[in-house]
Design a protein around this motif. Structure first.
Motif, PDB file in Angstrom:
ATOM      1  N   ALA A   1      88.647  45.599  34.122  1.00 58.57           N
ATOM      2  CA  ALA A   1      89.338  47.062  34.119  1.00 58.57           C
ATOM      3  C   ALA A   1      88.546  48.092  34.573  1.00 58.57           C
ATOM      4  O   ALA A   1      89.234  49.026  35.050  1.00 58.57           O
ATOM      5  CB  ALA A   1      89.858  47.203  32.714  1.00 58.57           C
ATOM      6  N   ASP A   2      87.192  47.986  34.280  1.00 56.60           N
ATOM      7  CA  ASP A   2      86.544  49.156  34.706  1.00 56.60           C
ATOM      8  C   ASP A   2      85.875  48.973  36.372  1.00 56.60           C
ATOM      9  O   ASP A   2      85.054  49.811  36.657  1.00 56.60           O
ATOM     10  CB  ASP A   2      85.286  49.159  33.810  1.00 56.60           C
ATOM     11  N   GLY A   3      86.400  48.222  36.845  1.00 57.06           N
ATOM     12  CA  GLY A   3      85.892  47.929  38.301  1.00 57.06           C
ATOM     13  C   GLY A   3      84.927  47.128  38.581  1.00 57.06           C
ATOM     14  O   GLY A   3      84.353  46.720  39.653  1.00 57.06           O
ATOM     15  N   SER A   4      84.201  46.779  37.400  1.00 58.76           N
ATOM     16  CA  SER A   4      83.206  45.738  37.702  1.00 58.76           C
ATOM     17  C   SER A   4      83.576  44.152  37.886  1.00 58.76           C
ATOM     18  O   SER A   4      84.836  44.026  37.925  1.00 58.76           O
ATOM     19  CB  SER A   4      82.286  45.610  36.306  1.00 58.76           C
ATOM     20  N   VAL A   5      82.792  43.268  38.371  1.00 61.07           N
ATOM     21  CA  VAL A   5      83.346  41.996  38.698  1.00 61.07           C
ATOM     22  C   VAL A   5      82.412  40.633  37.950  1.00 61.07           C
ATOM     23  O   VAL A   5      81.335  40.875  37.755  1.00 61.07           O
ATOM     24  CB  VAL A   5      82.839  41.532  40.223  1.00 61.07           C
ATOM     25  N   TRP A   6      83.367  39.821  37.498  1.00 58.96           N
ATOM     26  CA  TRP A   6      82.752  38.735  36.781  1.00 58.96           C
ATOM     27  C   TRP A   6      82.603  37.655  37.766  1.00 58.96           C
ATOM     28  O   TRP A   6      83.848  37.383  38.273  1.00 58.96           O
ATOM     29  CB  TRP A   6      83.123  38.557  35.639  1.00 58.96           C
ATOM     30  N   VAL A   7      81.607  36.750  38.001  1.00 56.46           N
ATOM     31  CA  VAL A   7      81.584  35.707  38.983  1.00 56.46           C
ATOM     32  C   VAL A   7      81.079  34.396  38.048  1.00 56.46           C
ATOM     33  O   VAL A   7      79.979  34.352  37.490  1.00 56.46           O
ATOM     34  CB  VAL A   7      80.522  35.942  40.094  1.00 56.46           C
ATOM     35  N   ALA A   8      81.790  33.235  38.248  1.00 57.11           N
ATOM     36  CA  ALA A   8      81.334  32.275  37.677  1.00 57.11           C
ATOM     37  C   ALA A   8      80.384  31.209  38.772  1.00 57.11           C
ATOM     38  O   ALA A   8      80.712  31.044  39.821  1.00 57.11           O
ATOM     39  CB  ALA A   8      82.597  31.276  37.459  1.00 57.11           C
ATOM     40  N   LEU A   9      79.321  31.018  38.118  1.00 56.05           N
ATOM     41  CA  LEU A   9      78.148  30.552  38.762  1.00 56.05           C
ATOM     42  C   LEU A   9      77.983  28.965  38.416  1.00 56.05           C
ATOM     43  O   LEU A   9      77.718  28.602  36.985  1.00 56.05           O
ATOM     44  CB  LEU A   9      76.870  31.127  38.674  1.00 56.05           C
ATOM     45  N   GLU A  10      78.156  28.152  39.387  1.00 59.70           N
ATOM     46  CA  GLU A  10      78.071  26.624  38.849  1.00 59.70           C
ATOM     47  C   GLU A  10      76.825  25.968  38.327  1.00 59.70           C
ATOM     48  O   GLU A  10      76.937  24.980  37.791  1.00 59.70           O
ATOM     49  CB  GLU A  10      78.766  25.731  39.987  1.00 59.70           C
ATOM     50  N   LYS A  11      75.788  26.944  38.527  1.00 58.77           N
ATOM     51  CA  LYS A  11      74.495  26.483  37.965  1.00 58.77           C
ATOM     52  C   LYS A  11      74.448  26.683  36.569  1.00 58.77           C
ATOM     53  O   LYS A  11      73.589  26.050  36.051  1.00 58.77           O
ATOM     54  CB  LYS A  11      73.452  27.336  38.663  1.00 58.77           C
ATOM     55  N   GLY A  12      75.395  27.331  36.042  1.00 60.13           N
ATOM     56  CA  GLY A  12      75.537  27.314  34.292  1.00 60.13           C
ATOM     57  C   GLY A  12      75.698  28.616  33.731  1.00 60.13           C
ATOM     58  O   GLY A  12      75.628  28.616  32.710  1.00 60.13           O
ATOM     59  N   SER A  13      75.952  29.793  34.676  1.00 67.09           N
ATOM     60  CA  SER A  13      76.006  31.103  34.082  1.00 67.09           C
ATOM     61  C   SER A  13      77.178  31.728  34.505  1.00 67.09           C
ATOM     62  O   SER A  13      77.944  31.403  35.532  1.00 67.09           O
ATOM     63  CB  SER A  13      74.938  31.760  34.256  1.00 67.09           C
ATOM     64  N   VAL A  14      77.623  33.089  34.141  1.00 63.72           N
ATOM     65  CA  VAL A  14      78.580  34.027  34.565  1.00 63.72           C
ATOM     66  C   VAL A  14      77.536  35.339  34.843  1.00 63.72           C
ATOM     67  O   VAL A  14      76.955  35.580  34.003  1.00 63.72           O
ATOM     68  CB  VAL A  14      79.492  34.185  33.611  1.00 63.72           C
ATOM     69  N   ALA A  15      77.994  35.725  36.168  1.00 62.59           N
ATOM     70  CA  ALA A  15      77.317  37.053  36.688  1.00 62.59           C
ATOM     71  C   ALA A  15      78.116  38.271  36.491  1.00 62.59           C
ATOM     72  O   ALA A  15      79.353  38.188  36.792  1.00 62.59           O
ATOM     73  CB  ALA A  15      76.728  36.905  37.833  1.00 62.59           C
ATOM     74  N   HIS A  16      77.586  39.390  35.978  1.00 64.29           N
ATOM     75  CA  HIS A  16      78.525  40.615  36.060  1.00 64.29           C
ATOM     76  C   HIS A  16      77.841  41.663  36.867  1.00 64.29           C
ATOM     77  O   HIS A  16      76.519  41.825  36.759  1.00 64.29           O
ATOM     78  CB  HIS A  16      78.435  41.181  34.397  1.00 64.29           C
ATOM     79  N   ILE A  17      78.910  41.864  37.711  1.00 69.27           N
ATOM     80  CA  ILE A  17      78.198  43.024  38.810  1.00 69.27           C
ATOM     81  C   ILE A  17      78.694  44.351  38.350  1.00 69.27           C
ATOM     82  O   ILE A  17      80.124  44.364  38.468  1.00 69.27           O
ATOM     83  CB  ILE A  17      78.598  42.358  40.131  1.00 69.27           C
ATOM     84  N   GLN A  18      77.856  45.239  38.267  1.00 65.30           N
ATOM     85  CA  GLN A  18      78.653  46.475  37.903  1.00 65.30           C
ATOM     86  C   GLN A  18      77.902  47.699  38.793  1.00 65.30           C
ATOM     87  O   GLN A  18      76.771  47.566  39.616  1.00 65.30           O
ATOM     88  CB  GLN A  18      78.039  46.770  36.446  1.00 65.30           C
ATOM     89  N   PRO A  19      78.951  48.588  39.215  1.00 65.87           N
ATOM     90  CA  PRO A  19      78.345  49.743  39.915  1.00 65.87           C
ATOM     91  C   PRO A  19      77.049  50.478  39.443  1.00 65.87           C
ATOM     92  O   PRO A  19      77.136  50.609  38.135  1.00 65.87           O
ATOM     93  CB  PRO A  19      79.662  50.773  40.168  1.00 65.87           C
TER      94      PRO A  19
END
Length: 276
Positions: A258-276
């Motif tokens: 909702a804040d415009g950031s992006v969550w990405v599933a990484l098959e190596k075992g993590s979730v990445a959060h990309i924020q402005p």
């Protein structure tokens, strides 16, 4: 942009889909038969080969996900529903039911919040419907049919052939006035308007774009599985940003918060959060 990673899985468990609901981040662990929350909670489906894949919040505040390994649609309260084929993409339709693709039977399915399942043929044999999204109608990629499909909630289907041959369309996301999709074999993004007009836009060579999410400004974010990165396109289809996620990260699903950031599933075992 800043990137923060959160480990959510053990070796070879494979985060694949990702969703945000009520302020919590969820991911499917496709190789473990588990749905996990970023908070650390793990929900074992009791079926290691169930392959939970794409996950979305439903209108009932539950999370719904496809189980492509055992032909079921799952729900975060533990319920699951048999479907006649291998489901992959899933979305909330304009009628507040959950709509999903059946890859191996050339159908699109519908399941109500009460668990009633119905299916509709797409009218093309061997087309391998993949991801699905909803705007005024249902839109889905035909991975082996080299087309974008549109279906009404009564099951009427129109297929729009893609300009480039053998592109392997996968991800799709409805946005402002158009629907974005990606072509994993052609290293291109595409956009289709409600009248069926299609444009294609080049991405870095061999980047293998996999999933896409439309943004409010008319552009989109894309996971570049082959390039271990995510990319952002503006409303004109220009690549305006590419963010490296590290060798071996294998980015798959992504979702806009909702804040415009992006969550990405990484098959190596993590979730990445990309924020402005």
């Amino acid at each position: 942009m800043s990137v923060t990673e959160f480990t959510v899985a053990g070796p070879n468990e494979g985060p694949y889909g990702v969703a945000v609901a009520n302020g919590e981040v969820w991911t499917t662990l496709v190789h473990a038969g588990v749905v996990a929350r970023l908070s650390g909670d793990r929900f074992d489906l009791g079926a290691p080969d169930s392959r939970p894949s794409v996950i979305v919040p439903g209108p009932d505040d539950a999370l719904w996900f496809t189980r492509s390994g055992d032909n079921r649609i799952g729900r975060s309260d533990g319920a699951s529903f048999d479907v006649p084929g291998s489901p992959f993409g899933i979305c909330v339709g304009p009628d507040d039911a959950l709509w999903f693709t059946l890859m191996d039977t050339d159908q699109v399915g519908r399941v109500t919040l009460d668990g009633d399942v119905s299916t509709y043929p797409i009218g093309t044999s061997g087309a391998f419907p993949a991801m699905i999204t909803a705007a005024d109608h249902l839109w889905f990629t035909l991975n082996q049919g080299n087309a974008i499909g549109r279906m009404t909630t009564t099951g009427d289907v129109t297929a729009y052939p893609l300009p480039t041959e053998a592109v392997g369309a996968v991800g799709i996301s409805a946005g402002a006035g158009a629907v974005w999709f990606v072509e994993i074999l052609a290293a291109q993004a595409g956009r289709i308007t409600p009248d069926g007009t299609i444009e294609e836009f080049p991405l870095p060579a061999d980047s293998k774009p996999h999933a896409v999410v439309a943004t409010d400004d008319g552009g989109c974010w894309i996971t570049l599985w082959g390039a271990a990165a995510v990319a952002r396109l503006d409303a004109a289809g220009n690549l305006i940003e590419q963010i490296d996620l590290g060798a071996g990260s294998e980015p798959h699903g992504l979702v806009l918060d909702a804040d415009g950031s992006v969550w990405v599933a990484l098959e190596k075992g993590s979730v990445a959060h990309i924020q402005p």
